[in-house]
Design a protein around this motif. Structure first.
Motif, PDB file in Angstrom:
ATOM      1  N   ASN A  66       0.832  -1.203   0.000  1.00 27.94           N
ATOM      2  CA  ASN A  66       0.000   0.000   0.000  1.00 27.94           C
ATOM      3  C   ASN A  66       0.867   1.254   0.000  1.00 27.94           C
ATOM      4  OD1 ASN A  66      -2.089  -1.902   0.319  1.00 27.94           O
ATOM      5  ND2 ASN A  66      -1.865  -1.808   2.536  1.00 27.94           N
ATOM      6  N   VAL A  67       2.076   1.109   0.517  1.00 27.13           N
ATOM      7  CA  VAL A  67       3.142   2.095   0.382  1.00 27.13           C
ATOM      8  C   VAL A  67       4.441   1.321   0.195  1.00 27.13           C
ATOM      9  CG1 VAL A  67       2.031   3.896   1.770  1.00 27.13           C
ATOM     10  CG2 VAL A  67       3.522   2.225   2.895  1.00 27.13           C
ATOM     11  N   TYR A  68       5.476   2.041  -0.257  1.00 27.77           N
ATOM     12  CA  TYR A  68       6.797   1.432  -0.438  1.00 27.77           C
ATOM     13  C   TYR A  68       7.755   2.067   0.569  1.00 27.77           C
ATOM     14  CZ  TYR A  68       5.265  -1.250  -4.401  1.00 27.77           C
ATOM     15  OH  TYR A  68       4.614  -2.172  -5.183  1.00 27.77           O
ATOM     16  N   ALA A  69       7.616   1.606   1.815  1.00 25.20           N
ATOM     17  CA  ALA A  69       8.344   2.206   2.917  1.00 25.20           C
ATOM     18  C   ALA A  69       9.830   1.897   2.891  1.00 25.20           C
ATOM     19  CB  ALA A  69       7.747   1.743   4.248  1.00 25.20           C
ATOM     20  N   ASP A  70      10.239   0.872   2.168  1.00 33.73           N
ATOM     21  CA  ASP A  70      11.645   0.466   2.158  1.00 33.73           C
ATOM     22  C   ASP A  70      12.409   1.019   0.969  1.00 33.73           C
ATOM     23  OD1 ASP A  70      10.205  -1.073   0.356  1.00 33.73           O
ATOM     24  OD2 ASP A  70      11.457  -2.839   0.623  1.00 33.73           O
ATOM     25  N   GLN A  71      11.799   1.896   0.207  1.00 31.20           N
ATOM     26  CA  GLN A  71      12.465   2.441  -0.987  1.00 31.20           C
ATOM     27  C   GLN A  71      12.895   3.878  -0.738  1.00 31.20           C
ATOM     28  OE1 GLN A  71      13.061   0.441  -3.573  1.00 31.20           O
ATOM     29  NE2 GLN A  71      11.993  -1.226  -2.571  1.00 31.20           N
ATOM     30  N   PRO A  72      14.042   4.301  -1.280  1.00 27.67           N
ATOM     31  CA  PRO A  72      14.957   3.518  -2.111  1.00 27.67           C
ATOM     32  C   PRO A  72      15.966   2.706  -1.317  1.00 27.67           C
ATOM     33  CG  PRO A  72      15.732   5.759  -1.971  1.00 27.67           C
ATOM     34  CD  PRO A  72      14.434   5.708  -1.217  1.00 27.67           C
ATOM     35  N   ASP A  73      16.013   2.910   0.022  1.00 31.37           N
ATOM     36  CA  ASP A  73      16.979   2.205   0.846  1.00 31.37           C
ATOM     37  C   ASP A  73      16.256   1.320   1.852  1.00 31.37           C
ATOM     38  OD1 ASP A  73      18.613   5.346   0.913  1.00 31.37           O
ATOM     39  OD2 ASP A  73      19.233   3.614  -0.275  1.00 31.37           O
ATOM     40  N   PRO A  74      16.920   0.320   2.403  1.00 29.70           N
ATOM     41  CA  PRO A  74      16.277  -0.502   3.434  1.00 29.70           C
ATOM     42  C   PRO A  74      15.818   0.340   4.611  1.00 29.70           C
ATOM     43  CG  PRO A  74      18.307  -1.528   2.666  1.00 29.70           C
ATOM     44  CD  PRO A  74      18.265  -0.157   2.063  1.00 29.70           C
ATOM     45  N   VAL A  75      14.741  -0.089   5.238  1.00 28.93           N
ATOM     46  CA  VAL A  75      14.207   0.636   6.387  1.00 28.93           C
ATOM     47  C   VAL A  75      15.233   0.655   7.519  1.00 28.93           C
ATOM     48  CG1 VAL A  75      12.519   0.463   8.254  1.00 28.93           C
ATOM     49  CG2 VAL A  75      11.782   0.274   5.894  1.00 28.93           C
ATOM     50  N   THR A  76      15.403   1.803   8.143  1.00 29.63           N
ATOM     51  CA  THR A  76      16.290   1.910   9.289  1.00 29.63           C
ATOM     52  C   THR A  76      15.556   2.374  10.535  1.00 29.63           C
ATOM     53  OG1 THR A  76      16.893   4.173   8.647  1.00 29.63           O
ATOM     54  CG2 THR A  76      18.299   2.396   7.861  1.00 29.63           C
ATOM     55  N   SER A  77      14.333   2.873  10.390  1.00 27.90           N
ATOM     56  CA  SER A  77      13.583   3.343  11.556  1.00 27.90           C
ATOM     57  C   SER A  77      12.093   3.350  11.236  1.00 27.90           C
ATOM     58  CB  SER A  77      14.023   4.754  11.933  1.00 27.90           C
ATOM     59  OG  SER A  77      13.533   5.687  10.991  1.00 27.90           O
ATOM     60  N   PRO A  78      11.234   3.280  12.288  1.00 31.07           N
ATOM     61  CA  PRO A  78       9.790   3.403  12.048  1.00 31.07           C
ATOM     62  C   PRO A  78       9.411   4.717  11.379  1.00 31.07           C
ATOM     63  CG  PRO A  78      10.208   2.527  14.241  1.00 31.07           C
ATOM     64  CD  PRO A  78      11.540   2.967  13.692  1.00 31.07           C
ATOM     65  N   GLY A  79      10.228   5.751  11.573  1.00 32.09           N
ATOM     66  CA  GLY A  79       9.914   7.034  10.957  1.00 32.09           C
ATOM     67  C   GLY A  79       9.879   6.965   9.447  1.00 32.09           C
ATOM     68  N   GLN A  80      10.655   6.078   8.852  1.00 31.46           N
ATOM     69  CA  GLN A  80      10.651   5.924   7.400  1.00 31.46           C
ATOM     70  C   GLN A  80       9.330   5.324   6.928  1.00 31.46           C
ATOM     71  OE1 GLN A  80      14.343   4.385   5.960  1.00 31.46           O
ATOM     72  NE2 GLN A  80      13.512   3.782   3.973  1.00 31.46           N
ATOM     73  N   ILE A  81       8.807   4.380   7.726  1.00 33.82           N
ATOM     74  CA  ILE A  81       7.500   3.804   7.400  1.00 33.82           C
ATOM     75  C   ILE A  81       6.414   4.858   7.555  1.00 33.82           C
ATOM     76  CG2 ILE A  81       5.845   1.990   7.955  1.00 33.82           C
ATOM     77  CD1 ILE A  81       8.159   0.359   9.134  1.00 33.82           C
ATOM     78  N   THR A 106      -4.581  -5.049   4.532  1.00 30.91           N
ATOM     79  CA  THR A 106      -3.524  -5.894   5.041  1.00 30.91           C
ATOM     80  C   THR A 106      -2.241  -5.425   4.377  1.00 30.91           C
ATOM     81  OG1 THR A 106      -2.787  -8.162   5.479  1.00 30.91           O
ATOM     82  CG2 THR A 106      -3.759  -7.732   3.302  1.00 30.91           C
ATOM     83  N   TRP A 107      -1.114  -6.096   4.639  1.00 30.67           N
ATOM     84  CA  TRP A 107       0.144  -5.618   4.076  1.00 30.67           C
ATOM     85  C   TRP A 107       0.845  -6.690   3.264  1.00 30.67           C
ATOM     86  CZ3 TRP A 107       2.683  -4.471   9.483  1.00 30.67           C
ATOM     87  CH2 TRP A 107       2.886  -5.655  10.186  1.00 30.67           C
ATOM     88  N   ASP A 108       1.828  -6.245   2.464  1.00 30.89           N
ATOM     89  CA  ASP A 108       2.775  -7.138   1.819  1.00 30.89           C
ATOM     90  C   ASP A 108       4.168  -6.709   2.289  1.00 30.89           C
ATOM     91  OD1 ASP A 108       3.265  -9.405   0.230  1.00 30.89           O
ATOM     92  OD2 ASP A 108       3.784  -8.179  -1.485  1.00 30.89           O
ATOM     93  N   ASP A 109       5.198  -7.013   1.540  1.00 27.72           N
ATOM     94  CA  ASP A 109       6.545  -6.803   2.056  1.00 27.72           C
ATOM     95  C   ASP A 109       6.962  -5.337   2.155  1.00 27.72           C
ATOM     96  OD1 ASP A 109       6.469  -6.872  -0.749  1.00 27.72           O
ATOM     97  OD2 ASP A 109       8.487  -7.687  -0.952  1.00 27.72           O
ATOM     98  N   HIS A 110       6.582  -4.509   1.191  1.00 22.95           N
ATOM     99  CA  HIS A 110       7.117  -3.152   1.170  1.00 22.95           C
ATOM    100  C   HIS A 110       6.474  -2.239   2.209  1.00 22.95           C
ATOM    101  CE1 HIS A 110       9.652  -4.044  -2.221  1.00 22.95           C
ATOM    102  NE2 HIS A 110       8.613  -4.542  -2.868  1.00 22.95           N
ATOM    103  N   ASP A 111       5.204  -2.473   2.542  1.00 19.58           N
ATOM    104  CA  ASP A 111       4.613  -1.729   3.658  1.00 19.58           C
ATOM    105  C   ASP A 111       4.895  -2.417   4.991  1.00 19.58           C
ATOM    106  OD1 ASP A 111       2.996  -3.626   2.435  1.00 19.58           O
ATOM    107  OD2 ASP A 111       1.125  -2.572   2.770  1.00 19.58           O
ATOM    108  N   TYR A 112       5.171  -3.706   4.973  1.00 18.00           N
ATOM    109  CA  TYR A 112       5.707  -4.413   6.140  1.00 18.00           C
ATOM    110  C   TYR A 112       7.042  -3.786   6.522  1.00 18.00           C
ATOM    111  CZ  TYR A 112       7.127  -8.711   8.734  1.00 18.00           C
ATOM    112  OH  TYR A 112       7.531  -9.642   9.668  1.00 18.00           O
ATOM    113  N   GLY A 113       7.873  -3.483   5.499  1.00 18.93           N
ATOM    114  CA  GLY A 113       9.076  -2.716   5.757  1.00 18.93           C
ATOM    115  C   GLY A 113      10.356  -3.220   5.139  1.00 18.93           C
ATOM    116  N   GLN A 114      10.305  -4.382   4.447  1.00 22.45           N
ATOM    117  CA  GLN A 114      11.533  -4.890   3.830  1.00 22.45           C
ATOM    118  C   GLN A 114      11.173  -5.838   2.705  1.00 22.45           C
ATOM    119  OE1 GLN A 114      14.464  -7.790   5.804  1.00 22.45           O
ATOM    120  NE2 GLN A 114      15.494  -5.820   6.040  1.00 22.45           N
ATOM    121  N   ASN A 115      11.845  -5.706   1.572  1.00 22.12           N
ATOM    122  CA  ASN A 115      11.562  -6.511   0.394  1.00 22.12           C
ATOM    123  C   ASN A 115      11.652  -8.009   0.705  1.00 22.12           C
ATOM    124  OD1 ASN A 115      11.111  -6.946  -2.466  1.00 22.12           O
ATOM    125  ND2 ASN A 115      13.275  -7.491  -2.591  1.00 22.12           N
ATOM    126  N   ASP A 116      10.579  -8.738   0.381  1.00 16.71           N
ATOM    127  CA  ASP A 116      10.512 -10.194   0.509  1.00 16.71           C
ATOM    128  C   ASP A 116      10.737 -10.689   1.929  1.00 16.71           C
ATOM    129  OD1 ASP A 116      10.124 -10.080  -2.195  1.00 16.71           O
ATOM    130  OD2 ASP A 116      11.988 -11.079  -2.758  1.00 16.71           O
TER     131      ASP A 116
END
Length: 363
Positions: A66-81, A106-116
């Motif tokens: 629903n969002v791409y919280a881990d782009q363009p870099d891996p998530v490092t904090s909840p603030g990025q989500i 519900t969520w998938d990987d990118h709104d969960y916070g990390q690819n796959d």
């Protein structure tokens, strides 16, 4: 224990909207039009919302990425989500949808916070809190008090009852198996199925027990939302196909519980297609309607899917499920483009979605 609201990163207020729906109680509204979709890049324009609102849905299901919280870099904090959700909340079209109808997610990987990612993701609890907060999950919802974001909603009177089951394919999922022979640019993706003897889990024991209870409850139509494809399995990317024992367990559970009226919806793949599996492994035809990619670039699709029904397209799209309760009840699955035009349509009679096992109510 309930997740701590004190840990929440402040989110952008969505303004006026239709009240969110708590998972659990029966909502008396009879549903006839349900829209759904997935994979919405929040850093790009999202004109598709106008076409979705124009369908006048009774309900909208947001089924992952629903969002791409881990782009363009891996998530490092909840603030990025949280920032990704604020960007989505600022979209005028999404705001109009929230005024037009209830939204369940519900969520998938990118709104969960990390690819796959699966159960190993270290920020899954903060990510759960942020998702439920953003979608204004009611305070009495059981999704606040358990691990994972799966949930059940029931609409309409007996004879016109719709059950919506949102699965969580991330929180409990064991690692998937990489194909050591995979090379980028090849005809299939980087993952290969586990063996049927492998007992790795996709949904986890608690969610499996919950799902069995829900499928025993009476319903005429059951929309089961999985963020990853349930039926298709030759593409080599993420899907229930990575866990064949769990995939078969799902089919078997539907048969064992006598749960009629199941239609799967799925996302993730940045394409739109319909799949149907009907063989000795299924209790009745298993339809999986995949709609993914609100604002991704169009392109060709050259992957195999032995269960595909009709075309497969890679262009902005969303799904609509229309339920005709008159006469011989049926559901019509409509795939629509970004401009609202019909891309594909499939009518399914509810009489064809029945198992011989008796259906009983859960205690």
């Amino acid at each position: 224990m309930r997740l701590s609201l004190a840990a929440a990163v402040p989110l952008l207020a969505l303004g006026p909207c239709v009240p969110a729906l708590a998972a659990g109680p029966v909502n008396p509204q009879t549903l006839t039009t349900i829209a759904f979709g997935s994979c919405a890049q929040e850093d790009k324009a999202q004109p598709i919302w106008g076409s979705i609102v124009a369908q006048r849905p009774d309900l909208f299901l947001f089924i992952g990425d629903n969002v791409y919280a881990d782009q363009p870099d891996p998530v490092t904090s909840p603030g990025q989500i949280a920032k990704a959700y604020r960007d989505l909340g600022a979209k005028p079209g999404f705001q109009k949808l929230r005024v037009a109808c209830p939204v369940i997610a519900t969520w998938d990987d990118h709104d969960y916070g990390q690819n796959d990612a699966g159960k190993e993701f270290r920020l899954k609890k903060p990510a759960q809190l942020l998702m439920l907060s953003f979608f204004k999950e009611p305070a009495n919802s059981p999704r606040w008090t358990r691990d994972g974001v799966y949930g059940a909603w029931v609409f309409g009177p007996a004879g016109k009852r719709v059950q919506v089951l949102m699965l969580d394919t991330r929180y409990f999922r064991d690692p998937i198996t990489r194909d050591p022979a995979w090379r980028p640019g090849g005809p299939v993706g980087p993952y290969k199925p586990k063996t049927l003897e492998d007992r790795s889990t996709l949904l986890g024991d608690e969610q499996w027990a919950w799902l069995g209870e829900q499928l025993r409850k009476p319903a005429d139509v059951r929309i089961v939302a999985s963020s990853i494809q349930v039926v298709a399995g030759e593409h080599g990317w993420e899907g229930c196909c990575n866990f064949p024992a769990e995939q078969q367990r799902l089919y078997d559970l539907i048969g064992k519980t006598g749960a009629g009226g199941v239609v799967f919806i799925s996302g993730d793949r940045h394409l739109i297609e319909m799949s149907k599996r009907s063989d000795a492994s299924t209790p009745y035809p298993m339809w999986d309607f995949t709609s993914s990619g609100f604002n991704w670039e169009p392109g060709e699709v050259n992957e195999a899917n032995r269960y595909r029904q009709g075309p497969v397209l890679r262009q902005p799209n969303f799904g609509v499920i229309r339920i005709d309760w008159s006469g011989n009840p049926r559901v019509t699955l409509e795939g629509r483009g970004g401009d609202g035009a019909v891309l594909m349509s499939q009518e399914v009679e509810l009489a064809s979605l029945q198992t011989s096992a008796p259906q009983t109510s859960a205690p």
